[in-house]
Design a protein around this motif. Structure first.
Motif, PDB file in Angstrom:
ATOM      1  N   ARG A 123      -8.193  -7.097   5.918  1.00 47.77           N
ATOM      2  CA  ARG A 123      -8.860  -8.177   5.860  1.00 47.77           C
ATOM      3  C   ARG A 123      -9.961  -8.230   4.580  1.00 47.77           C
ATOM      4  NH1 ARG A 123      -8.620  -7.898  11.714  1.00 47.77           N
ATOM      5  NH2 ARG A 123     -10.154  -6.159  11.947  1.00 47.77           N
ATOM      6  N   LYS A 124     -10.048  -6.981   3.958  1.00 43.86           N
ATOM      7  CA  LYS A 124     -11.067  -6.871   2.852  1.00 43.86           C
ATOM      8  C   LYS A 124     -10.249  -6.871   1.486  1.00 43.86           C
ATOM      9  CE  LYS A 124     -13.775  -4.127   5.756  1.00 43.86           C
ATOM     10  NZ  LYS A 124     -14.106  -2.627   6.180  1.00 43.86           N
ATOM     11  N   LYS A 125      -9.088  -6.297   1.560  1.00 42.28           N
ATOM     12  CA  LYS A 125      -8.347  -6.158   0.165  1.00 42.28           C
ATOM     13  C   LYS A 125      -6.870  -6.592   0.301  1.00 42.28           C
ATOM     14  CE  LYS A 125      -9.367  -2.675  -2.153  1.00 42.28           C
ATOM     15  NZ  LYS A 125      -9.708  -1.351  -2.628  1.00 42.28           N
ATOM     16  N   LYS A 126      -6.319  -7.317  -0.554  1.00 47.33           N
ATOM     17  CA  LYS A 126      -4.906  -7.786  -0.561  1.00 47.33           C
ATOM     18  C   LYS A 126      -3.823  -6.738  -1.007  1.00 47.33           C
ATOM     19  CE  LYS A 126      -5.838 -12.707  -1.493  1.00 47.33           C
ATOM     20  NZ  LYS A 126      -5.518 -13.824  -2.274  1.00 47.33           N
ATOM     21  N   PHE A 127      -2.748  -6.716  -0.230  1.00 46.33           N
ATOM     22  CA  PHE A 127      -1.776  -5.671  -0.614  1.00 46.33           C
ATOM     23  C   PHE A 127      -1.346  -5.469  -2.134  1.00 46.33           C
ATOM     24  CE2 PHE A 127       2.757  -4.595  -0.901  1.00 46.33           C
ATOM     25  CZ  PHE A 127       2.827  -3.295  -0.646  1.00 46.33           C
ATOM     26  N   ARG A 128      -1.443  -6.336  -2.792  1.00 47.41           N
ATOM     27  CA  ARG A 128      -1.012  -6.311  -4.361  1.00 47.41           C
ATOM     28  C   ARG A 128      -2.363  -5.488  -4.959  1.00 47.41           C
ATOM     29  NH1 ARG A 128       2.443  -8.226  -8.221  1.00 47.41           N
ATOM     30  NH2 ARG A 128       1.544  -8.380 -10.187  1.00 47.41           N
ATOM     31  N   GLU A 129      -3.502  -5.954  -4.602  1.00 49.39           N
ATOM     32  CA  GLU A 129      -4.732  -5.245  -5.059  1.00 49.39           C
ATOM     33  C   GLU A 129      -4.779  -3.661  -4.772  1.00 49.39           C
ATOM     34  OE1 GLU A 129      -8.887  -6.942  -4.266  1.00 49.39           O
ATOM     35  OE2 GLU A 129      -7.607  -8.587  -3.365  1.00 49.39           O
ATOM     36  N   GLU A 130      -4.303  -3.440  -3.269  1.00 52.02           N
ATOM     37  CA  GLU A 130      -4.195  -2.206  -2.936  1.00 52.02           C
ATOM     38  C   GLU A 130      -3.264  -1.206  -3.564  1.00 52.02           C
ATOM     39  OE1 GLU A 130      -3.294  -0.475   1.324  1.00 52.02           O
ATOM     40  OE2 GLU A 130      -1.701  -1.959   0.644  1.00 52.02           O
ATOM     41  N   ILE A 131      -2.398  -1.752  -3.986  1.00 54.37           N
ATOM     42  CA  ILE A 131      -0.995  -1.082  -4.945  1.00 54.37           C
ATOM     43  C   ILE A 131      -1.630  -0.909  -6.228  1.00 54.37           C
ATOM     44  CG2 ILE A 131       1.168  -1.159  -5.971  1.00 54.37           C
ATOM     45  CD1 ILE A 131       1.312  -0.335  -2.987  1.00 54.37           C
ATOM     46  N   ILE A 132      -2.202  -1.690  -6.918  1.00 55.73           N
ATOM     47  CA  ILE A 132      -2.743  -1.627  -8.463  1.00 55.73           C
ATOM     48  C   ILE A 132      -3.808  -0.360  -8.192  1.00 55.73           C
ATOM     49  CG2 ILE A 132      -4.086  -2.779 -10.104  1.00 55.73           C
ATOM     50  CD1 ILE A 132      -2.396  -5.301  -9.615  1.00 55.73           C
ATOM     51  N   LEU A 135      -2.340   2.996  -7.727  1.00 53.86           N
ATOM     52  CA  LEU A 135      -1.463   3.501  -8.947  1.00 53.86           C
ATOM     53  C   LEU A 135      -2.567   3.924 -10.231  1.00 53.86           C
ATOM     54  CD1 LEU A 135       0.986   0.725  -9.257  1.00 53.86           C
ATOM     55  CD2 LEU A 135       1.546   3.217  -8.617  1.00 53.86           C
ATOM     56  N   THR A 136      -3.540   3.120 -10.289  1.00 53.99           N
ATOM     57  CA  THR A 136      -4.865   3.426 -11.294  1.00 53.99           C
ATOM     58  C   THR A 136      -5.384   4.505 -10.909  1.00 53.99           C
ATOM     59  OG1 THR A 136      -4.932   0.943 -11.472  1.00 53.99           O
ATOM     60  CG2 THR A 136      -6.651   2.336 -12.408  1.00 53.99           C
ATOM     61  N   GLU A 137      -5.645   4.741  -9.691  1.00 57.14           N
ATOM     62  CA  GLU A 137      -6.538   6.037  -9.356  1.00 57.14           C
ATOM     63  C   GLU A 137      -5.805   7.255  -9.594  1.00 57.14           C
ATOM     64  OE1 GLU A 137      -7.294   5.495  -5.244  1.00 57.14           O
ATOM     65  OE2 GLU A 137      -9.009   4.178  -5.271  1.00 57.14           O
ATOM     66  N   PRO A 141       1.419   5.088 -14.786  1.00 55.54           N
ATOM     67  CA  PRO A 141       1.485   3.580 -15.384  1.00 55.54           C
ATOM     68  C   PRO A 141       2.630   2.871 -14.737  1.00 55.54           C
ATOM     69  CG  PRO A 141       2.531   5.612 -16.633  1.00 55.54           C
ATOM     70  CD  PRO A 141       1.865   6.254 -15.106  1.00 55.54           C
ATOM     71  N   PHE A 142       2.323   1.480 -14.959  1.00 58.43           N
ATOM     72  CA  PHE A 142       3.159   0.612 -14.290  1.00 58.43           C
ATOM     73  C   PHE A 142       3.143  -0.689 -14.952  1.00 58.43           C
ATOM     74  CE2 PHE A 142      -1.076  -0.074 -12.735  1.00 58.43           C
ATOM     75  CZ  PHE A 142      -1.264  -1.248 -12.781  1.00 58.43           C
ATOM     76  N   ASP A 143       4.256  -1.453 -15.069  1.00 62.82           N
ATOM     77  CA  ASP A 143       4.437  -2.827 -15.520  1.00 62.82           C
ATOM     78  C   ASP A 143       4.233  -3.832 -14.389  1.00 62.82           C
ATOM     79  OD1 ASP A 143       5.154  -5.095 -16.628  1.00 62.82           O
ATOM     80  OD2 ASP A 143       6.881  -4.202 -17.813  1.00 62.82           O
TER      81      ASP A 143
END
Length: 152
Positions: A123-132, A135-137, A141-143
């Motif tokens: 409800r607070k965060k979209k799935f794509r945001e969550e994955i990025i 990975l960032t934390e 590295p990702f494309d």
């Protein structure tokens, strides 16, 4: 000689094209099927939950199993199971690729809570945001073109 391991892995996969195809009438049955599949392969399922377009699993992994084989078999068997039962109007497939994150024993309770509370979390965060963010934390590295695609 004996081997002693403690391998906790948080696995994430998405429905192909991020279609919202995992529906409440059969979602829990699918999760039970996947739990049985993983247990039959010797893994311990600590938490499992699905949103309409993706799946989270935390397992105690058998050390001889590669994550790629585990996910290939789980996705293939689950797709076949869903399609045989005609739970969806279109053929069901998982998106290519997955995410797998090792978890130390001290964070297992937090990961279990996170997986169990997916509905509230998204409800607070979209799935794509969550994955990025994941990975960032972890400095992975990702494309972006290879990330889980946004729904079409």
């Amino acid at each position: 000689m004996s081997s002693y391991t403690q391998l906790h892995v948080h696995l994430i996969t998405a429905v192909k094209y991020r279609g919202a195809l995992i529906l409440p009438p059969w979602r829990d049955e699918m999760l039970r099927y996947q739990t049985g599949h993983l247990r039959n392969k010797g893994h311990k399922v600590l938490a499992i939950n699905a949103m309409p377009d993706h799946l989270h699993i935390l397992i105690g992994k058998r050390p001889t199993a590669a994550e790629s084989d585990l996910m290939r078999d789980l996705e293939s068997d689950t797709s076949e199971w869903i399609n045989k039962r005609r739970f969806t109007e279109v053929p069901f497939h998982w998106q290519d690729g997955y995410a797998a994150f090792g978890c130390t024993a001290d964070i297992v309770p937090a990961v279990i809570a996170y997986i169990r509370n997916q509905e509230e979390h998204h409800r607070k965060k979209k799935f794509r945001e969550e994955i990025i963010e994941m990975l960032t934390e972890r400095d992975i590295p990702f494309d972006p073109k290879y990330l889980f695609h946004d729904p079409i």
